[in-house]
Design a protein around this motif. Sequence first.
Motif, PDB file in Angstrom:
ATOM      1  N   THR A   5      -6.216  -5.220  -0.863  1.00 25.92           N
ATOM      2  CA  THR A   5      -7.273  -4.821   0.047  1.00 25.92           C
ATOM      3  C   THR A   5      -7.667  -3.400  -0.293  1.00 25.92           C
ATOM      4  O   THR A   5      -6.846  -2.497  -0.244  1.00 25.92           O
ATOM      5  CB  THR A   5      -6.797  -4.893   1.517  1.00 25.92           C
ATOM      6  OG1 THR A   5      -6.345  -6.216   1.778  1.00 25.92           O
ATOM      7  CG2 THR A   5      -7.913  -4.527   2.467  1.00 25.92           C
ATOM      8  N   ALA A   6      -8.888  -3.167  -0.659  1.00 31.00           N
ATOM      9  CA  ALA A   6      -9.309  -1.849  -1.122  1.00 31.00           C
ATOM     10  C   ALA A   6      -9.245  -0.831  -0.003  1.00 31.00           C
ATOM     11  O   ALA A   6      -9.547  -1.106   1.141  1.00 31.00           O
ATOM     12  CB  ALA A   6     -10.725  -1.932  -1.673  1.00 31.00           C
ATOM     13  N   ARG A   7      -8.846   0.365  -0.338  1.00 33.82           N
ATOM     14  CA  ARG A   7      -8.802   1.481   0.593  1.00 33.82           C
ATOM     15  C   ARG A   7      -9.494   2.669  -0.040  1.00 33.82           C
ATOM     16  O   ARG A   7      -9.610   2.774  -1.262  1.00 33.82           O
ATOM     17  CB  ARG A   7      -7.356   1.875   0.914  1.00 33.82           C
ATOM     18  CG  ARG A   7      -6.475   0.738   1.392  1.00 33.82           C
ATOM     19  CD  ARG A   7      -6.884   0.192   2.725  1.00 33.82           C
ATOM     20  NE  ARG A   7      -6.691   1.170   3.788  1.00 33.82           N
ATOM     21  CZ  ARG A   7      -6.950   0.903   5.059  1.00 33.82           C
ATOM     22  NH1 ARG A   7      -7.449  -0.260   5.416  1.00 33.82           N
ATOM     23  NH2 ARG A   7      -6.743   1.820   5.973  1.00 33.82           N
ATOM     24  N   ALA A   8      -9.906   3.582   0.797  1.00 35.70           N
ATOM     25  CA  ALA A   8     -10.546   4.789   0.285  1.00 35.70           C
ATOM     26  C   ALA A   8      -9.513   5.696  -0.353  1.00 35.70           C
ATOM     27  O   ALA A   8      -8.375   5.739   0.056  1.00 35.70           O
ATOM     28  CB  ALA A   8     -11.248   5.524   1.437  1.00 35.70           C
ATOM     29  N   GLY A   9      -9.930   6.425  -1.357  1.00 33.95           N
ATOM     30  CA  GLY A   9      -9.042   7.442  -1.912  1.00 33.95           C
ATOM     31  C   GLY A   9      -8.771   7.270  -3.372  1.00 33.95           C
ATOM     32  O   GLY A   9      -8.808   8.220  -4.130  1.00 33.95           O
ATOM     33  N   GLY A  10      -8.488   6.040  -3.803  1.00 35.90           N
ATOM     34  CA  GLY A  10      -8.331   5.779  -5.216  1.00 35.90           C
ATOM     35  C   GLY A  10      -7.029   6.267  -5.805  1.00 35.90           C
ATOM     36  O   GLY A  10      -6.038   6.536  -5.117  1.00 35.90           O
ATOM     37  N   ALA A  11      -7.070   6.392  -7.136  1.00 38.19           N
ATOM     38  CA  ALA A  11      -5.868   6.642  -7.916  1.00 38.19           C
ATOM     39  C   ALA A  11      -5.235   8.002  -7.613  1.00 38.19           C
ATOM     40  O   ALA A  11      -4.013   8.126  -7.586  1.00 38.19           O
ATOM     41  CB  ALA A  11      -6.199   6.532  -9.400  1.00 38.19           C
ATOM     42  N   ALA A  12      -6.050   9.030  -7.419  1.00 36.50           N
ATOM     43  CA  ALA A  12      -5.509  10.377  -7.212  1.00 36.50           C
ATOM     44  C   ALA A  12      -4.634  10.430  -5.957  1.00 36.50           C
ATOM     45  O   ALA A  12      -3.527  10.984  -5.979  1.00 36.50           O
ATOM     46  CB  ALA A  12      -6.641  11.392  -7.118  1.00 36.50           C
ATOM     47  N   TRP A  13      -5.124   9.853  -4.858  1.00 37.95           N
ATOM     48  CA  TRP A  13      -4.332   9.849  -3.633  1.00 37.95           C
ATOM     49  C   TRP A  13      -3.061   9.032  -3.799  1.00 37.95           C
ATOM     50  O   TRP A  13      -1.988   9.411  -3.310  1.00 37.95           O
ATOM     51  CB  TRP A  13      -5.157   9.294  -2.469  1.00 37.95           C
ATOM     52  CG  TRP A  13      -6.014  10.315  -1.801  1.00 37.95           C
ATOM     53  CD1 TRP A  13      -7.370  10.373  -1.773  1.00 37.95           C
ATOM     54  CD2 TRP A  13      -5.550  11.450  -1.049  1.00 37.95           C
ATOM     55  NE1 TRP A  13      -7.794  11.472  -1.066  1.00 37.95           N
ATOM     56  CE2 TRP A  13      -6.704  12.149  -0.600  1.00 37.95           C
ATOM     57  CE3 TRP A  13      -4.295  11.949  -0.723  1.00 37.95           C
ATOM     58  CZ2 TRP A  13      -6.626  13.306   0.156  1.00 37.95           C
ATOM     59  CZ3 TRP A  13      -4.207  13.103   0.039  1.00 37.95           C
ATOM     60  CH2 TRP A  13      -5.370  13.769   0.468  1.00 37.95           C
ATOM     61  N   ALA A  14      -3.174   7.891  -4.474  1.00 35.27           N
ATOM     62  CA  ALA A  14      -1.984   7.063  -4.699  1.00 35.27           C
ATOM     63  C   ALA A  14      -0.934   7.830  -5.496  1.00 35.27           C
ATOM     64  O   ALA A  14       0.262   7.754  -5.199  1.00 35.27           O
ATOM     65  CB  ALA A  14      -2.371   5.781  -5.434  1.00 35.27           C
ATOM     66  N   LEU A  15      -1.369   8.587  -6.511  1.00 34.81           N
ATOM     67  CA  LEU A  15      -0.433   9.356  -7.320  1.00 34.81           C
ATOM     68  C   LEU A  15       0.248  10.435  -6.486  1.00 34.81           C
ATOM     69  O   LEU A  15       1.467  10.633  -6.580  1.00 34.81           O
ATOM     70  CB  LEU A  15      -1.169   9.986  -8.500  1.00 34.81           C
ATOM     71  CG  LEU A  15      -0.325  10.833  -9.454  1.00 34.81           C
ATOM     72  CD1 LEU A  15       0.796  10.001 -10.063  1.00 34.81           C
ATOM     73  CD2 LEU A  15      -1.205  11.415 -10.553  1.00 34.81           C
ATOM     74  N   VAL A  16      -0.504  11.130  -5.652  1.00 39.01           N
ATOM     75  CA  VAL A  16       0.063  12.182  -4.811  1.00 39.01           C
ATOM     76  C   VAL A  16       1.076  11.601  -3.818  1.00 39.01           C
ATOM     77  O   VAL A  16       2.198  12.102  -3.669  1.00 39.01           O
ATOM     78  CB  VAL A  16      -1.061  12.929  -4.054  1.00 39.01           C
ATOM     79  CG1 VAL A  16      -0.468  13.853  -2.986  1.00 39.01           C
ATOM     80  CG2 VAL A  16      -1.909  13.729  -5.025  1.00 39.01           C
ATOM     81  N   ILE A  17       0.692  10.517  -3.141  1.00 38.14           N
ATOM     82  CA  ILE A  17       1.538   9.947  -2.094  1.00 38.14           C
ATOM     83  C   ILE A  17       2.826   9.363  -2.682  1.00 38.14           C
ATOM     84  O   ILE A  17       3.932   9.626  -2.193  1.00 38.14           O
ATOM     85  CB  ILE A  17       0.757   8.868  -1.311  1.00 38.14           C
ATOM     86  CG1 ILE A  17      -0.409   9.516  -0.549  1.00 38.14           C
ATOM     87  CG2 ILE A  17       1.679   8.132  -0.342  1.00 38.14           C
ATOM     88  CD1 ILE A  17      -1.430   8.519  -0.031  1.00 38.14           C
ATOM     89  N   ALA A 133      -5.984   1.761 -18.138  1.00 42.17           N
ATOM     90  CA  ALA A 133      -6.114   2.740 -19.222  1.00 42.17           C
ATOM     91  C   ALA A 133      -5.480   4.083 -18.878  1.00 42.17           C
ATOM     92  O   ALA A 133      -5.164   4.875 -19.764  1.00 42.17           O
ATOM     93  CB  ALA A 133      -7.588   2.940 -19.560  1.00 42.17           C
ATOM     94  N   LYS A 134      -5.281   4.365 -17.573  1.00 45.19           N
ATOM     95  CA  LYS A 134      -4.755   5.661 -17.150  1.00 45.19           C
ATOM     96  C   LYS A 134      -3.334   5.569 -16.610  1.00 45.19           C
ATOM     97  O   LYS A 134      -2.792   6.566 -16.122  1.00 45.19           O
ATOM     98  CB  LYS A 134      -5.663   6.270 -16.078  1.00 45.19           C
ATOM     99  CG  LYS A 134      -7.074   6.578 -16.570  1.00 45.19           C
ATOM    100  CD  LYS A 134      -7.913   7.227 -15.481  1.00 45.19           C
ATOM    101  CE  LYS A 134      -9.324   7.560 -15.986  1.00 45.19           C
ATOM    102  NZ  LYS A 134     -10.152   8.172 -14.924  1.00 45.19           N
ATOM    103  N   ARG A 135      -2.720   4.403 -16.693  1.00 43.98           N
ATOM    104  CA  ARG A 135      -1.402   4.236 -16.091  1.00 43.98           C
ATOM    105  C   ARG A 135      -0.327   5.027 -16.816  1.00 43.98           C
ATOM    106  O   ARG A 135       0.626   5.513 -16.196  1.00 43.98           O
ATOM    107  CB  ARG A 135      -1.026   2.757 -16.044  1.00 43.98           C
ATOM    108  CG  ARG A 135      -1.758   1.999 -14.952  1.00 43.98           C
ATOM    109  CD  ARG A 135      -1.450   0.524 -14.968  1.00 43.98           C
ATOM    110  NE  ARG A 135      -2.333  -0.190 -14.049  1.00 43.98           N
ATOM    111  CZ  ARG A 135      -2.509  -1.505 -14.063  1.00 43.98           C
ATOM    112  NH1 ARG A 135      -1.843  -2.246 -14.945  1.00 43.98           N
ATOM    113  NH2 ARG A 135      -3.325  -2.075 -13.203  1.00 43.98           N
ATOM    114  N   GLY A 136      -0.438   5.150 -18.131  1.00 41.13           N
ATOM    115  CA  GLY A 136       0.572   5.898 -18.873  1.00 41.13           C
ATOM    116  C   GLY A 136       0.685   7.326 -18.373  1.00 41.13           C
ATOM    117  O   GLY A 136       1.787   7.835 -18.149  1.00 41.13           O
TER     118      GLY A 136
END
Length: 480
Positions: A5-17, A133-136
Amino acid sequence: MPQKTARAGGAAWALVITSAAGFMAALDNLVVTTALPSIREDFGGGLHDLEWTVSAYTLTFAVLLMFGAALGDRFGRRKLFIIGLTVFTGASAAAALAPGIEALIAARAVQGVGAAVMMPLTLTLLTAAVPEAKRGMAYGIWGAVNGLAVAGGPLIGGSLTEHVSWQWIFWLNVPLGLALLPLARLRLAESHAPGARLDIVGTLLASGGLFGIVYALIRGPLDGWTGGTVLGGLVAGTALLGGFVRHGIRHKAPMLPMRLFRSRAFSGINAASLLMFLGMFGSIFLLSQYMQTVLHYSPTEAGLRMLPWTGMPMLVSPLAGYLSDRFGGRPVVAAGLFLQATGLGWYAVVVAPDASYAVQLPALIISGIGMSLFFAPASNLVMSGVRPHEQGIASGANNALREVGGALGIAVMSSIFSARGGYGSPWNFVDGLEPALWVGAAVVALAAVAALCIPGRRKPDAPAPGQVGRVERQDALADA
């Protein structure tokens, strides 16, 4: 396919959290070690009580790690991540407010439960949020933050203990956890793994078996190795672990499929990981007390002096990764383990009530380099030893076995320490520490032997086993 389920914030927030949550869980593995003398001074108790303040966390963390991941797959990864984070944060506050050693141990066990649910889901949630492509790069940042927690654990614990109070090693988690909870709710995407099953029987067998053995090892020096409680714990724990192995062979969807251990690579690296953590964690547990109790370093000074060991991976891991790519993981891991064993043996030779730091430093550096050479290639060896769709289970199993090794290491080496020495005087402490370090060195050397059993890297142009006949037939058709 996983449902998201899509949420606002994207990859940057996921990485921080996820990185911040991983930092909290990883930090609590070692942050307590430099606070142990202060906890003992405030609450009293013996060595077995100090063991449980560390082992209660590592043991519950280890045995529930894969079950926590399965709960997330079944009921929602974001939902279970939030639940695990809530439990971990609340238990951290309970540990800080603990009125005695028993309450502290109970809070540490609950912390381990929260971490076991939260930690494995950090990578799953990060993977779901970051484009392939950015997971590494994302994995690298996540790993570096976790490495920083391990390296800084003794120093952070020592500084807070000396300059504020030991309770603040737990209060530190509370504001961070409270800040992450709403961010996780608002910024992370929900995901499931349709058809995921829970192995409750396997979890109970593994938990009961490991608890019985660790409990017996901790109580052995106090109650006697022939006492009913100790023998009962060893027998019952062994029987339950035997049942866990049988369950893993016969059950359709076990928590840990025993078929994975048919791979020599998977068996070798997991045996090496278990033994390495057994020797390393047990040694750090005792050495952090030696530096304060015998050498009279302050908690901060002890944490700083441990950095050549615990902080070395931050410097050497890139080189270890390069060497692994160049020569394969097996020789790098084996060399690292032999160096770690050499460092512990060196420490056993020089340890004394009046040992200078200059005398200890080579042992710390050698151990740190050895640990660094192990960590970088080990994960790749775990993943390469199984099929792609089993890599999640394989990673969880390896992490769980490392934590089990840590809990067993503290129990085993503390039992040796208690049998040969104690807290009565500096000489008495060293009398117990020296044989424990020799045992730690021997165990890590055995881990190196296990690493040498891992199959070597196949040459790029060499066909895999079973493929030779097919290649020859293709060549014959081409010639025709």
